[in-house]
Write a protein that holds these residues in place. Structure first.
Motif, PDB file in Angstrom:
ATOM      1  N   TYR A  51      57.737  59.660  52.774  1.00 41.28           N
ATOM      2  CA  TYR A  51      57.088  58.999  51.639  1.00 41.28           C
ATOM      3  C   TYR A  51      56.988  60.002  50.506  1.00 41.28           C
ATOM      4  CZ  TYR A  51      53.386  56.957  48.785  1.00 41.28           C
ATOM      5  OH  TYR A  51      52.649  56.467  47.736  1.00 41.28           O
ATOM      6  N   ASP A  52      57.402  59.579  49.316  1.00 46.09           N
ATOM      7  CA  ASP A  52      57.323  60.418  48.117  1.00 46.09           C
ATOM      8  C   ASP A  52      56.269  59.833  47.178  1.00 46.09           C
ATOM      9  OD1 ASP A  52      59.437  61.894  49.126  1.00 46.09           O
ATOM     10  OD2 ASP A  52      60.957  60.817  47.981  1.00 46.09           O
ATOM     11  N   PRO A  53      55.030  60.367  47.183  1.00 44.27           N
ATOM     12  CA  PRO A  53      53.996  59.819  46.302  1.00 44.27           C
ATOM     13  C   PRO A  53      54.314  60.042  44.823  1.00 44.27           C
ATOM     14  CG  PRO A  53      53.114  61.622  47.629  1.00 44.27           C
ATOM     15  CD  PRO A  53      54.518  61.415  48.047  1.00 44.27           C
ATOM     16  N   ASP A  54      55.046  61.105  44.513  1.00 42.26           N
ATOM     17  CA  ASP A  54      55.516  61.353  43.149  1.00 42.26           C
ATOM     18  C   ASP A  54      56.795  62.179  43.229  1.00 42.26           C
ATOM     19  OD1 ASP A  54      54.822  64.191  43.241  1.00 42.26           O
ATOM     20  OD2 ASP A  54      52.727  63.579  42.938  1.00 42.26           O
ATOM     21  N   SER A  55      57.329  62.569  42.100  1.00 40.96           N
ATOM     22  CA  SER A  55      58.634  63.248  42.090  1.00 40.96           C
ATOM     23  C   SER A  55      58.576  64.685  42.602  1.00 40.96           C
ATOM     24  CB  SER A  55      59.222  63.228  40.674  1.00 40.96           C
ATOM     25  OG  SER A  55      58.370  63.951  39.787  1.00 40.96           O
ATOM     26  N   THR A  56      57.378  65.242  42.800  1.00 44.25           N
ATOM     27  CA  THR A  56      57.270  66.638  43.259  1.00 44.25           C
ATOM     28  C   THR A  56      56.670  66.764  44.658  1.00 44.25           C
ATOM     29  OG1 THR A  56      55.090  66.929  42.260  1.00 44.25           O
ATOM     30  CG2 THR A  56      57.006  67.463  40.882  1.00 44.25           C
ATOM     31  N   SER A  57      56.344  65.650  45.296  1.00 43.18           N
ATOM     32  CA  SER A  57      55.688  65.703  46.608  1.00 43.18           C
ATOM     33  C   SER A  57      56.419  64.824  47.611  1.00 43.18           C
ATOM     34  CB  SER A  57      54.236  65.220  46.502  1.00 43.18           C
ATOM     35  OG  SER A  57      53.507  66.016  45.606  1.00 43.18           O
ATOM     36  N   ARG A  58      56.402  65.269  48.851  1.00 42.40           N
ATOM     37  CA  ARG A  58      56.999  64.485  49.941  1.00 42.40           C
ATOM     38  C   ARG A  58      56.136  64.659  51.187  1.00 42.40           C
ATOM     39  NH1 ARG A  58      63.114  64.140  51.344  1.00 42.40           N
ATOM     40  NH2 ARG A  58      62.757  62.443  49.940  1.00 42.40           N
ATOM     41  N   ILE A  59      55.866  63.531  51.864  1.00 42.48           N
ATOM     42  CA  ILE A  59      55.145  63.525  53.140  1.00 42.48           C
ATOM     43  C   ILE A  59      56.098  62.945  54.171  1.00 42.48           C
ATOM     44  CG2 ILE A  59      53.177  62.598  54.412  1.00 42.48           C
ATOM     45  CD1 ILE A  59      51.759  62.332  51.651  1.00 42.48           C
ATOM     46  N   ASN A  60      56.209  63.594  55.298  1.00 38.26           N
ATOM     47  CA  ASN A  60      57.084  63.056  56.345  1.00 38.26           C
ATOM     48  C   ASN A  60      56.363  63.069  57.685  1.00 38.26           C
ATOM     49  OD1 ASN A  60      57.464  65.970  56.280  1.00 38.26           O
ATOM     50  ND2 ASN A  60      58.951  65.628  57.891  1.00 38.26           N
ATOM     51  N   PHE A  61      56.678  62.036  58.478  1.00 33.37           N
ATOM     52  CA  PHE A  61      56.129  61.880  59.813  1.00 33.37           C
ATOM     53  C   PHE A  61      57.279  61.502  60.737  1.00 33.37           C
ATOM     54  CE2 PHE A  61      54.770  58.932  63.140  1.00 33.37           C
ATOM     55  CZ  PHE A  61      53.874  59.734  63.817  1.00 33.37           C
ATOM     56  N   SER A  62      57.308  62.080  61.921  1.00 26.67           N
ATOM     57  CA  SER A  62      58.328  61.685  62.895  1.00 26.67           C
ATOM     58  C   SER A  62      57.728  61.720  64.292  1.00 26.67           C
ATOM     59  CB  SER A  62      59.565  62.589  62.815  1.00 26.67           C
ATOM     60  OG  SER A  62      59.248  63.906  63.194  1.00 26.67           O
ATOM     61  N   ALA A  63      58.276  60.873  65.154  1.00 23.91           N
ATOM     62  CA  ALA A  63      57.864  60.803  66.554  1.00 23.91           C
ATOM     63  C   ALA A  63      59.125  60.725  67.409  1.00 23.91           C
ATOM     64  CB  ALA A  63      56.985  59.585  66.793  1.00 23.91           C
ATOM     65  N   ASN A  64      59.113  61.420  68.523  1.00 28.76           N
ATOM     66  CA  ASN A  64      60.276  61.487  69.407  1.00 28.76           C
ATOM     67  C   ASN A  64      59.786  61.441  70.849  1.00 28.76           C
ATOM     68  OD1 ASN A  64      62.777  61.922  70.508  1.00 28.76           O
ATOM     69  ND2 ASN A  64      62.890  64.065  69.924  1.00 28.76           N
ATOM     70  N   VAL A  65      60.384  60.574  71.647  1.00 29.64           N
ATOM     71  CA  VAL A  65      60.026  60.456  73.064  1.00 29.64           C
ATOM     72  C   VAL A  65      61.310  60.386  73.871  1.00 29.64           C
ATOM     73  CG1 VAL A  65      58.854  59.049  74.795  1.00 29.64           C
ATOM     74  CG2 VAL A  65      57.911  59.206  72.497  1.00 29.64           C
ATOM     75  N   TRP A  66      61.385  61.151  74.959  1.00 27.94           N
ATOM     76  CA  TRP A  66      62.547  61.096  75.854  1.00 27.94           C
ATOM     77  C   TRP A  66      62.121  61.524  77.241  1.00 27.94           C
ATOM     78  CZ3 TRP A  66      63.578  65.882  77.861  1.00 27.94           C
ATOM     79  CH2 TRP A  66      63.171  66.985  77.120  1.00 27.94           C
ATOM     80  N   GLY A  67      62.960  61.195  78.218  1.00 32.32           N
ATOM     81  CA  GLY A  67      62.641  61.571  79.592  1.00 32.32           C
ATOM     82  C   GLY A  67      63.791  61.265  80.527  1.00 32.32           C
ATOM     83  N   GLY A  68      63.605  61.596  81.775  1.00 32.55           N
ATOM     84  CA  GLY A  68      64.643  61.369  82.772  1.00 32.55           C
ATOM     85  C   GLY A  68      64.203  61.834  84.143  1.00 32.55           C
ATOM     86  N   ASP A  69      65.159  61.930  85.037  1.00 34.51           N
ATOM     87  CA  ASP A  69      64.892  62.329  86.418  1.00 34.51           C
ATOM     88  C   ASP A  69      66.177  62.925  86.986  1.00 34.51           C
ATOM     89  OD1 ASP A  69      63.795  62.695  88.901  1.00 34.51           O
ATOM     90  OD2 ASP A  69      63.725  60.579  89.424  1.00 34.51           O
ATOM     91  N   PHE A  70      66.052  63.973  87.752  1.00 35.61           N
ATOM     92  CA  PHE A  70      67.208  64.595  88.392  1.00 35.61           C
ATOM     93  C   PHE A  70      67.021  64.586  89.904  1.00 35.61           C
ATOM     94  CE2 PHE A  70      67.597  66.856  84.240  1.00 35.61           C
ATOM     95  CZ  PHE A  70      68.835  66.379  83.920  1.00 35.61           C
TER      96      PHE A  70
END
Length: 135
Positions: A5-24
């Motif tokens: 999200y860019d609230p104005d031309s000089t600022s940026r906010i970012n959010f990310s989420a990552n989920v993974w898994g498995g079994d061996f």
């Protein structure tokens, strides 16, 4: 998943989420026969082994970037990560007559939580600001 999200031309906010898994999983059987120098059978047994390693990871990232004077930036980044890593095994030794002679089990339940906070202020070097080394 990532959201910027860019609230104005000089600022940026970012959010990310990552989920993974498995079994061996890993199961195997080993037949063991031990003979003496004359060929006489000393030991005869079967070893059954069962391993499993279920794992997973969840990670959240949050960042803020602010641009100031030309090409100068302040970045604030945060990260939270959680990872269970469970390792279990079972070993059993059986005689040729199917009698259990040895059993070993282990449950290693581990958890890892990581918190990271990082702040950077970037100032570019131009040709007049560059540090020179003597030849």
């Amino acid at each position: 998943m990532s959201i910027d999200y860019d609230p104005d031309s000089t600022s940026r906010i970012n959010f990310s989420a990552n989920v993974w898994g498995g079994d061996f999983p890993n199961d195997n059987t080993i037949l063991n026969r031990l003979h003496d120098a004359n060929g006489n059978l000393l030991q005869n047994f079967r070893s059954e082994r069962s391993y499993t390693n279920p794992y997973g990871n969840g990670q959240l990232d949050l960042g803020y970037t602010k641009t100031f004077k030309p090409e100068q930036e302040l970045s604030i980044l945060s990260q939270y990560s959680r990872m269970p890593d469970n390792y279990e095994y079972e070993v059993g030794n059986y005689t040729s007559g199917e009698e259990l002679t040895f059993r070993q089990q282990s449950k290693n339940l581990s958890r890892n939580k990581e918190y990271t906070l990082q702040t950077d202020y970037t100032i570019p070097l131009n040709s007049t600001d560059a540090v020179t080394r003597p030849a």
